[in-house]
Design a protein around this motif. Structure first.
Motif: not given
Length: 275
Positions: A25-52
């Motif tokens: 599924g990750r390869e087909a959509q070109g997306r992945f999931l992260v779980e937990g406040a720390h990883l979500v915060e890191e994704a946002l702060k790093s400038g990663a393209e967070v979609l949802t």
């Protein structure tokens, strides 16, 4: 910042997101999931393209994540979800109340190498030859980022970079560290053609101790598979075969521990020559 509510695990979007728990599924959509406040915060702060972002409607969103979201440069869909929905998207026994869908970042290897070579005199790479354990890979990436490694190359046959356990073990390092998946023999040939040094970790009888190697300013260290070690193709290309001495009864070190010892020794030697 659009916001909505989803309570049913049968919702089409939740079914699509659930597919991201699997490599296919990750390869087909070109997306992945992260779980937990720390990883979500890191994704946002790093400038990663967070979609949802989906958060527990009964617990509200973590305040730090909310602040990072407000400062995020991209538009993000925000969903207040039921506990059942979050459990559907979780790989942990105790869902952490927040999940984010992130778009994979594509970095061109050739462009990156050209830019790095032009912008700095020294480079340190870590080449991983079929690392299979998700926890090992995640810990290696976390250690590499902490040690100031410029980039990591995963050889073909390695565990999926976006595996949930890998993501959790990186503690967010993946959002800051360039990681590529390529043929290691090809990378080694290119690296050496550009004057780079290749050090291969192996218990081969001709290997020397890791602290006896004159780590070059442009060095790449190869760490092998947990069971089989480094492939013959990489051993043949080595400028140095190196090992970490074992003083106790253990047969070998964990791959992640070995990687940490090597990259910190490389940085120590390289920095000492600049003083």
């Amino acid at each position: 910042m659009a916001q909505e509510s989803i309570t049913s695990v049968q919702n089409p979007q939740i079914k699509r997101l659930h597919q991201l728990l699997e490599k296919k599924g990750r390869e087909a959509q070109g997306r992945f999931l992260v779980e937990g406040a720390h990883l979500v915060e890191e994704a946002l702060k790093s400038g990663a393209e967070v979609l949802t972002i989906l958060y527990d409607s009964e617990r509200d969103m973590d305040a730090v994540c909310r602040q990072a979201l407000n400062n995020h440069p991209h538009s993000v869909q925000v969903i207040a979800a039921s506990a059942a929905v979050l459990a559907k998207l979780s790989e942990t026994k105790s869902p952490q109340g927040i999940v984010a869908e992130v778009k994979k970042k594509q970095v061109n290897w050739d462009d990156w190498m050209t830019e790095k070579a032009a912008g700095q005199e020294g480079m340190l790479l870590l080449l991983l030859d079929e690392i299979q354990d998700p926890g090992n890979l995640g810990t290696i990436l976390r250690t590499a980022e902490a040690a100031g490694v410029d980039g990591v190359v995963l050889g073909k046959g390695s565990v999926d970079l976006y595996n949930g356990k890998v993501m959790r073990s990186t503690m967010g390092a993946l959002f800051r560290l360039p990681v590529f998946t390529r043929s290691l023999p090809e990378v080694a040939d290119e690296w050496q053609a550009q004057g780079g040094q290749l050090l291969v970790s192996t218990l081969h009888e001709q290997s020397i101790s890791y602290d006896a190697v004159p780590y070059a300013q442009k060095a790449a260290i190869v760490i092998g598979n947990e069971g089989r070690g480094v492939s013959a193709a990489m051993v043949e290309r080595a400028d140095y075969l190196v090992h970490i001495p074992i003083y106790g009864r253990a047969e070998s070190l964990n791959a992640a521990v070995a990687a940490g010892v090597f990259v910190y020794e490389a940085q120590r030697k390289r920095k000492d020559r600049l003083i």
